[in-house]
Design a protein around this motif. Structure first.
Motif, PDB file in Angstrom:
ATOM      1  N   GLU A 181       0.822  -1.202   0.000  1.00 55.12           N
ATOM      2  CA  GLU A 181       0.000   0.000   0.000  1.00 55.12           C
ATOM      3  C   GLU A 181       0.860   1.258   0.000  1.00 55.12           C
ATOM      4  N   CYS A 182       2.010   1.220   0.676  1.00 61.20           N
ATOM      5  CA  CYS A 182       2.941   2.353   0.622  1.00 61.20           C
ATOM      6  C   CYS A 182       3.442   2.559  -0.799  1.00 61.20           C
ATOM      7  N   ALA A 183       3.772   1.459  -1.478  1.00 63.81           N
ATOM      8  CA  ALA A 183       4.259   1.561  -2.852  1.00 63.81           C
ATOM      9  C   ALA A 183       3.199   2.180  -3.756  1.00 63.81           C
ATOM     10  N   GLU A 184       1.949   1.785  -3.565  1.00 64.43           N
ATOM     11  CA  GLU A 184       0.877   2.366  -4.373  1.00 64.43           C
ATOM     12  C   GLU A 184       0.726   3.861  -4.073  1.00 64.43           C
ATOM     13  N   GLY A 185       0.733   4.216  -2.795  1.00 66.07           N
ATOM     14  CA  GLY A 185       0.617   5.624  -2.432  1.00 66.07           C
ATOM     15  C   GLY A 185       1.761   6.452  -2.979  1.00 66.07           C
ATOM     16  N   ARG A 186       2.975   5.908  -2.911  1.00 62.10           N
ATOM     17  CA  ARG A 186       4.143   6.596  -3.474  1.00 62.10           C
ATOM     18  C   ARG A 186       3.970   6.796  -4.970  1.00 62.10           C
ATOM     19  N   ASP A 187       3.522   5.741  -5.671  1.00 62.63           N
ATOM     20  CA  ASP A 187       3.367   5.835  -7.116  1.00 62.63           C
ATOM     21  C   ASP A 187       2.235   6.778  -7.506  1.00 62.63           C
ATOM     22  N   PHE A 188       1.217   6.896  -6.660  1.00 60.26           N
ATOM     23  CA  PHE A 188       0.169   7.883  -6.896  1.00 60.26           C
ATOM     24  C   PHE A 188       0.740   9.303  -6.814  1.00 60.26           C
ATOM     25  N   GLY A 189       1.707   9.501  -5.902  1.00 63.56           N
ATOM     26  CA  GLY A 189       2.299  10.825  -5.711  1.00 63.56           C
ATOM     27  C   GLY A 189       2.167  11.381  -4.315  1.00 63.56           C
ATOM     28  N   PHE A 190       1.659  10.584  -3.371  1.00 66.83           N
ATOM     29  CA  PHE A 190       1.541  11.061  -1.995  1.00 66.83           C
ATOM     30  C   PHE A 190       2.921  11.330  -1.395  1.00 66.83           C
ATOM     31  N   ASP A 191       2.965  12.250  -0.446  1.00 68.59           N
ATOM     32  CA  ASP A 191       4.223  12.594   0.223  1.00 68.59           C
ATOM     33  C   ASP A 191       4.625  11.565   1.265  1.00 68.59           C
ATOM     34  N   GLY A 192       3.671  10.813   1.765  1.00 62.02           N
ATOM     35  CA  GLY A 192       3.963   9.820   2.790  1.00 62.02           C
ATOM     36  C   GLY A 192       2.686   9.147   3.230  1.00 62.02           C
TER      37      GLY A 192
ATOM     38  N   ALA B 263       7.413   2.622   5.828  1.00 65.93           N
ATOM     39  CA  ALA B 263       6.983   3.861   5.166  1.00 65.93           C
ATOM     40  C   ALA B 263       8.178   4.737   4.806  1.00 65.93           C
ATOM     41  N   ASN B 264       9.141   4.831   5.704  1.00 66.73           N
ATOM     42  CA  ASN B 264      10.324   5.645   5.419  1.00 66.73           C
ATOM     43  C   ASN B 264      11.061   5.143   4.186  1.00 66.73           C
ATOM     44  N   ALA B 265      11.187   3.830   4.065  1.00 69.27           N
ATOM     45  CA  ALA B 265      11.880   3.261   2.915  1.00 69.27           C
ATOM     46  C   ALA B 265      11.087   3.476   1.624  1.00 69.27           C
ATOM     47  N   ALA B 266       9.781   3.300   1.696  1.00 69.63           N
ATOM     48  CA  ALA B 266       8.957   3.389   0.492  1.00 69.63           C
ATOM     49  C   ALA B 266       8.916   4.792  -0.094  1.00 69.63           C
ATOM     50  N   PHE B 267       8.858   5.797   0.767  1.00 67.89           N
ATOM     51  CA  PHE B 267       8.668   7.168   0.288  1.00 67.89           C
ATOM     52  C   PHE B 267       9.976   7.951   0.159  1.00 67.89           C
ATOM     53  N   ALA B 268      11.105   7.290   0.348  1.00 65.85           N
ATOM     54  CA  ALA B 268      12.402   7.942   0.155  1.00 65.85           C
ATOM     55  C   ALA B 268      12.915   7.637  -1.246  1.00 65.85           C
ATOM     56  N   PRO B 269      13.625   8.562  -1.888  1.00 64.86           N
ATOM     57  CA  PRO B 269      14.249   8.237  -3.173  1.00 64.86           C
ATOM     58  C   PRO B 269      15.266   7.110  -2.998  1.00 64.86           C
ATOM     59  N   SER B 270      15.271   6.166  -3.918  1.00 68.16           N
ATOM     60  CA  SER B 270      16.248   5.083  -3.862  1.00 68.16           C
ATOM     61  C   SER B 270      17.610   5.594  -4.329  1.00 68.16           C
ATOM     62  N   GLU B 271      18.637   4.817  -4.054  1.00 68.79           N
ATOM     63  CA  GLU B 271      19.976   5.191  -4.518  1.00 68.79           C
ATOM     64  C   GLU B 271      20.009   5.306  -6.035  1.00 68.79           C
ATOM     65  N   ALA B 272      19.302   4.404  -6.710  1.00 67.59           N
ATOM     66  CA  ALA B 272      19.257   4.455  -8.172  1.00 67.59           C
ATOM     67  C   ALA B 272      18.575   5.728  -8.654  1.00 67.59           C
ATOM     68  N   GLU B 273      17.512   6.131  -7.983  1.00 66.83           N
ATOM     69  CA  GLU B 273      16.813   7.363  -8.376  1.00 66.83           C
ATOM     70  C   GLU B 273      17.679   8.590  -8.134  1.00 66.83           C
ATOM     71  N   ILE B 274      18.424   8.591  -7.039  1.00 68.67           N
ATOM     72  CA  ILE B 274      19.315   9.715  -6.743  1.00 68.67           C
ATOM     73  C   ILE B 274      20.425   9.801  -7.791  1.00 68.67           C
ATOM     74  N   GLU B 275      21.007   8.651  -8.122  1.00 73.37           N
ATOM     75  CA  GLU B 275      22.088   8.628  -9.108  1.00 73.37           C
ATOM     76  C   GLU B 275      21.590   9.077 -10.476  1.00 73.37           C
ATOM     77  N   LEU B 276      20.399   8.628 -10.872  1.00 68.90           N
ATOM     78  CA  LEU B 276      19.821   9.041 -12.147  1.00 68.90           C
ATOM     79  C   LEU B 276      19.545  10.541 -12.156  1.00 68.90           C
ATOM     80  N   ALA B 277      19.028  11.060 -11.049  1.00 65.12           N
ATOM     81  CA  ALA B 277      18.740  12.498 -10.967  1.00 65.12           C
ATOM     82  C   ALA B 277      20.009  13.319 -11.179  1.00 65.12           C
ATOM     83  N   ARG B 278      21.103  12.891 -10.591  1.00 63.02           N
ATOM     84  CA  ARG B 278      22.369  13.607 -10.757  1.00 63.02           C
ATOM     85  C   ARG B 278      22.833  13.576 -12.202  1.00 63.02           C
ATOM     86  N   ARG B 279      22.708  12.416 -12.827  1.00 67.25           N
ATOM     87  CA  ARG B 279      23.140  12.308 -14.214  1.00 67.25           C
ATOM     88  C   ARG B 279      22.251  13.130 -15.148  1.00 67.25           C
ATOM     89  N   GLN B 280      20.961  13.169 -14.862  1.00 68.62           N
ATOM     90  CA  GLN B 280      20.055  13.976 -15.688  1.00 68.62           C
ATOM     91  C   GLN B 280      20.400  15.458 -15.602  1.00 68.62           C
TER      92      GLN B 280
END
Length: 303
Positions: free
Chosen positions: A217-228, A240-257
């Motif tokens: 349910e956290c994953a669904e809420g995160r994918d919907f766009g909820f803050d937490g 909940a903290n893990a689900a709604f935090a950016p992953s290492e892969a997302e952080i690395e991609l953001a930097r490269r973008q």
């Protein structure tokens, strides 16, 4: 004749960065339980809802109000967001709750069963008139059909800073049996919150021992766009903290973008390509918001 270099686009203010403060885990704590109020000072929740409403029995309302006012005045909750859910102003306890909280100037008050912007404006006027509540925000429980339908106007009401989805009450009023039946209501409130630039957190998951169900349910809420997500037990915080935090892969991609886009701008181009996908300024806005959120989480956890 050499071509005229393209003008460098002006940086745009990214509205997503306005919500960089983390609200991954928003834990309800009963205002009547002194031991729980003390323990909350050490829990890794991003935010606490100190509850004077549903979590407090009728005969304990007065005692809970006095106890919570004392504990909040003492402090010790660090940089966690501190939100007090008072009883409705149409109940025998709402007026006393608001008066008591106004004396300590809380960070925010959470109003239950908000039906219209007028409900918020009435409390905002009270806060405006008190010197200790100059900076107090108002949050709204979105938990009734009429409130959901009026979400856009409520989101723009005075002092409004966040929506909390009250999925248990909403399910009762709708007569529905599944979360899927509430998707329209959830997304409608999220749209209203984003249009107004305020926080929006998902409803609770009642089976607090069901870690897999909570994670889904956290994953669904995160994918919907909820803050937490709002939580009813400390054991739910880590998921909940893990689900709604950016992953290492997302952080690395953001930097490269960001790096690729800035290199493209330096060449006079307005578009970059990363991992075979186009990166435009809107993607960079999202990337910067990801890094801002990751930085805010790191600061929260280090405090």
């Amino acid at each position: 004749m050499p071509s005229k270099p393209r003008a460098r686009p002006k940086p745009r203010r990214c509205p997503l960065t306005l919500r960089a403060r983390p609200y991954r885990s928003v834990l309800y704590i009963p205002g009547s339980r002194d031991r729980a109020l003390e323990k909350a000072k050490e829990l890794p929740a991003d935010a606490i809802i100190f509850d004077l409403e549903d979590a407090v029995a009728v005969e304990e309302k007065g005692n809970a109000r006095a106890l919570l006012a004392e504990r909040l005045a003492e402090g010790g909750y660090g940089n966690r967001a501190q939100i007090v859910r008072i009883n409705g102003m149409d109940t025998p306890w709402g007026e006393d709750d608001l008066a008591a909280m106004m004396e300590i100037g809380p960070e925010a008050v959470l109003l239950p069963k908000v039906a219209s912007a007028a409900d918020v404006a009435a409390v905002a006027a009270r806060l405006d008139a008190h010197p200790k509540t100059a900076g107090t925000q108002i949050w709204a429980m979105m938990e009734s059909p009429v409130g959901i339908l009026n979400a856009a106007e409520i989101a723009r009401a005075p002092r409004m800073a966040g929506f909390v989805m009250g999925t248990n009450d909403l399910a009762k009023d709708l007569g529905c049996r599944t979360r899927g039946a509430m998707h329209t209501a959830l997304q409608h409130c999220l749209l209203a919150a984003r249009a107004a630039g305020i926080v929006c957190v998902d409803g609770v998951y009642n089976a607090f021992r069901d870690e897999e169900g909570l994670a889904r349910e956290c994953a669904e809420g995160r994918d919907f766009g909820f803050d937490g997500k709002t939580l009813i037990h400390p054991a739910q915080i880590a998921i909940a903290n893990a689900a709604f935090a950016p992953s290492e892969a997302e952080i690395e991609l953001a930097r490269r973008q960001i790096a690729a886009y800035e290199e493209a701008l330096a060449r006079g181009e307005g578009v970059a390509v990363v991992d075979g996908q186009i990166v435009e300024n809107l993607h960079v806005d999202t990337a910067r918001a990801t890094l801002a959120k990751a930085g805010a989480i790191a600061g929260q956890e280090a405090a």
